[in-house]
Design an enzyme around this catalytic site. Structure first.
Site, PDB file in Angstrom:
ATOM      1  CB  ILE A 107      -4.474   8.959   0.659  1.00 19.12           C
ATOM      2  CG1 ILE A 107      -4.447  10.977   0.793  1.00 19.12           C
ATOM      3  CG2 ILE A 107      -4.218   7.909   2.132  1.00 19.12           C
ATOM      4  CD1 ILE A 107      -6.071  10.491   2.146  1.00 19.12           C
ATOM      5  CG  HIS A 108       1.347   5.312  -0.112  1.00 16.49           C
ATOM      6  ND1 HIS A 108       1.850   6.745  -0.101  1.00 16.49           N
ATOM      7  CD2 HIS A 108       2.823   4.892   0.623  1.00 16.49           C
ATOM      8  CE1 HIS A 108       3.216   7.206   0.433  1.00 16.49           C
ATOM      9  NE2 HIS A 108       3.099   5.683   0.973  1.00 16.49           N
ATOM     10  CB  ALA A 109      -0.902   0.832   1.176  1.00 14.79           C
TER      11      ALA A 109
END
Lengths: 552, 85
Positions: free
Chosen positions: B14-16
């Site tokens: 779950i990155h930016a």
């Protein structure tokens, strides 16, 4: 001269003056305030202003680096709306009665710390984003506007670290390279460098004294050289030029047609000598494989390769080429390519000896194994076969009989296969002279100019003493090529060249003028030949050179 | 309340970017949408909270949705997650 080493995150060479980017460190002082409501309102206003700025940056970035990379500015806007972040700022203002700037700075530090402590390289990098949005708010609160670098001349940007918004605000046309002390391969600077196609180094522990000096960034070696010597500068300039040319080709010519300014077309295929060459073929955007030298299958082994081994190899190449044409040349052993287990006798004159199709027709078991493997693989793509060292129509008739019997055999065994184009190599003067007759027997010709030149000029390719008179542009050879093209077309064959002459950019316009359909060259030459083709104009009157006149 | 689990396929977790998109998606519903990983919980309307889960490729996350429009939210969020994570 000083040299600093770092890690390269994108290759290339840059030469220019350095410019050290120093951040305007926001001096934030803690102040006691009494009207907390007014202070909170200031934060809200600053957030609105910051989001407007980020929206502008986002729109600018979409154009410059694409939507995917611009997304970070949209994410920054969301970060400014993050309820936990905003609550933290408001809470500090209310309970501690402090100024908005100090509250934002503290909240920023806390959130950045949270990311920096995560055990994930990517997440650690995000601390920079949090600092970036906090600094933006502080600047607005303090009434400072963004101050990017202003420079009239191109420069090598040297910085401790660069925030995404700082890199985006740069005038890209002036930046030659990025050099940073911090940062990682995941950082925005690295991504931007790849997008902009300029060299970038990280982890370079430069000295502040290098500001404004002449420098070189070597993105291949990962070095920053300050005040290079003349020798180094010259060699780097040369390297840079080659580099520019290659990059230009890659950027501009991939996916483009091989068509001259006046609309004439030619196919540019690539030659391969092993399965591993296929990567280079695809990378350089060749239209197909014009010469698959199948000898390597035999040269790498101590016994004859089995049908299954060969089948697997052909299948792998065809699958990788995904439907693009692959022309397999059947075994061309003998002459300069010797294999012990073939048990070939030593010859006085091997170039004119027992080789290639002569072996195949005399020892048909070897030949049949290869043909069966090719036909079995034919269902995995578009395959064509060509036969080397042909001198007579009779040889072609014998080959066709063998091919037919293989097809019958496969059919009776229920093994599927596709139609396979049949071609012959034109590499003997004999084949040239009877090319009209050969054209009636096959689908295509591929001219092997290396052997054709040596046989036509009676010059041994292996004898360095004869190099001075080995003239690849000899009119006799060029006339032969023209004759083959004409006879081939008359008989309904397409005609290509798979020898070294095919990559000779001084002749390509001549070949197109003759009506040649295809050249097959080393994978790394595909784009330079394409470049030449696209800059050729056959309707230009200056084209009809002396060489042209000799050919006709 | 609706609930489902999902194993993250995205290389960066779950990155930016997906976190930002998820915030947008989740904010368009009335329901409370909570993402859980191990003992950590995140409000899907808060980007920092989502990112600080530190959910990586191969991790299992559990999504809980409760509220008036939980059916619509469930469909939209589960589709979003399958597509982006």
């Amino acid at each position: 001269m000083q040299k600093y080493n770092g890690k390269s995150v994108f290759g290339g060479i840059a030469i220019g003056k350095t410019l050290i980017f120093r951040k305007n460190e926001n001096q934030v002082r803690r102040k006691h305030i009494t009207n907390t409501e007014a202070e909170i309102l200031r934060v809200d206003e600053a957030r609105e202003k910051a989001k407007e700025e980020l929206q502008e940056l986002y729109e600018k970035a979409v154009i410059e680096v694409g939507e995917q990379n611009a997304m970070i500015f949209e994410v920054h806007q969301m970060m400014l709306d993050d309820q936990d972040y905003v609550d933290s700022v408001i809470h500090m203002i209310k309970t501690e009665e402090i100024n908005a700037e100090f509250a934002v700075a503290s909240a920023g530090d806390n959130f950045a710390e949270m990311f920096a402590s995560m055990d994930d390289e990517y997440m650690k990098e995000r601390a920079a984003d949090v600092k970036d949005i906090s600094n933006r708010l502080i600047k607005i609160l303090q009434g400072n506007s963004d101050s990017g670098i202003q420079s009239e001349v191109p420069y090598i940007l040297v910085a401790d670290d660069l925030a995404p918004s700082e890199t985006l605000q740069l005038d890209k046309s002036k930046v030659l390279a990025f050099v940073t002390r911090k940062g990682s391969t995941n950082s925005h600077t690295a991504i931007l460098a790849r997008m902009m196609n300029i060299p970038a180094l990280i982890g370079v522990n430069y000295d502040e004294s290098c500001d404004g000096k002449d420098a070189i960034v070597d993105g291949y070696e990962g070095a920053l050289v300050i005040e290079p010597t003349i020798e180094i500068l010259d060699s780097m300039k040369e390297k840079q030029q080659e580099d520019h040319y290659k990059k230009k080709l890659q950027l501009e010519l991939k996916g483009k047609d091989n068509v001259t300014l006046d609309g004439k077309r030619i196919d540019i295929y690539a030659n391969i000598g092993s399965v591993s060459d296929v990567a280079a073929v695809l990378q350089n955007d060749a239209g197909g494989i014009g010469l698959f030298r199948s000898e390597f299958l035999y040269l790498e082994k101590h016994t004859f390769p089995t049908e299954e081994e060969q089948f697997q190899t052909y299948k792998a190449v065809l699958e990788n080429m995904a439907g693009k044409k692959v022309i397999i040349r059947t075994l061309d052993i003998g002459a300069d390519k010797q294999v012990d287990y073939f048990g070939l006798e030593k010859e006085e004159n091997p170039a004119m000896g027992y080789r290639a199709i002569r072996i195949c027709l005399n020892q048909p078991d070897i030949f049949r194994t290869q043909l069966r493997a090719i036909y079995r693989a034919s269902v995995y793509g578009t395959v064509a076969i060509m036969y080397p060292m042909i001198i007579s129509v009779d040889e072609v008739k014998q080959i066709k009989e063998i091919v037919q019997s293989i097809k019958d055999e496969l059919t009776s065994q229920g093994i599927p296969f596709h139609d396979v184009e049949q071609g012959v190599m034109i590499e003997t003067p004999a084949a040239v002279m009877i090319s009209d007759l050969l054209a009636e027997e096959v689908d295509f010709f591929s001219i092997g100019t290396n052997d054709l030149t040596q046989y036509t000029l009676a010059i041994d390719r292996q004898n360095p003493k004869l190099d001075p008179i080995y003239n690849a542009h000899h009119p006799a050879v060029l006339r032969m090529i023209r004759m083959v093209v004409e006879n081939g077309h008359k008989g309904g064959c397409w005609v290509g060249i798979c020898g070294e002459l095919g990559a000779d950019t001084t002749l390509i316009e001549e070949f197109i003028n003759m009506g040649l359909d295809e050249v097959s060259v080393s994978p790394n030459l595909v784009l330079s030949v394409r470049d030449k083709v696209r800059n050729t104009n056959l309707s230009d009157p200056t084209f009809h050179s002396k060489k042209s006149r000799e050919v006709y | 309340m609706k609930e489902f689990s999902y194993i993250i396929k995205d290389e960066l977790g779950i990155h930016a970017r997906p976190a930002g998109l998820l915030v947008k998606k989740a904010s368009s519903f009335q329901s409370n949408i909570t993402i859980m990983k191990d003992s950590k919980k995140a409000d899907s309307r808060k980007i920092f909270s989502l990112m600080s889960l530190g959910a990586k490729q191969g991790d299992t996350i559990t999504i809980q949705i409760s509220g008036e429009d939980e059916d619509e939210a469930f469909t939209a969020v589960s589709e979003f997650i399958k597509e982006n994570l």
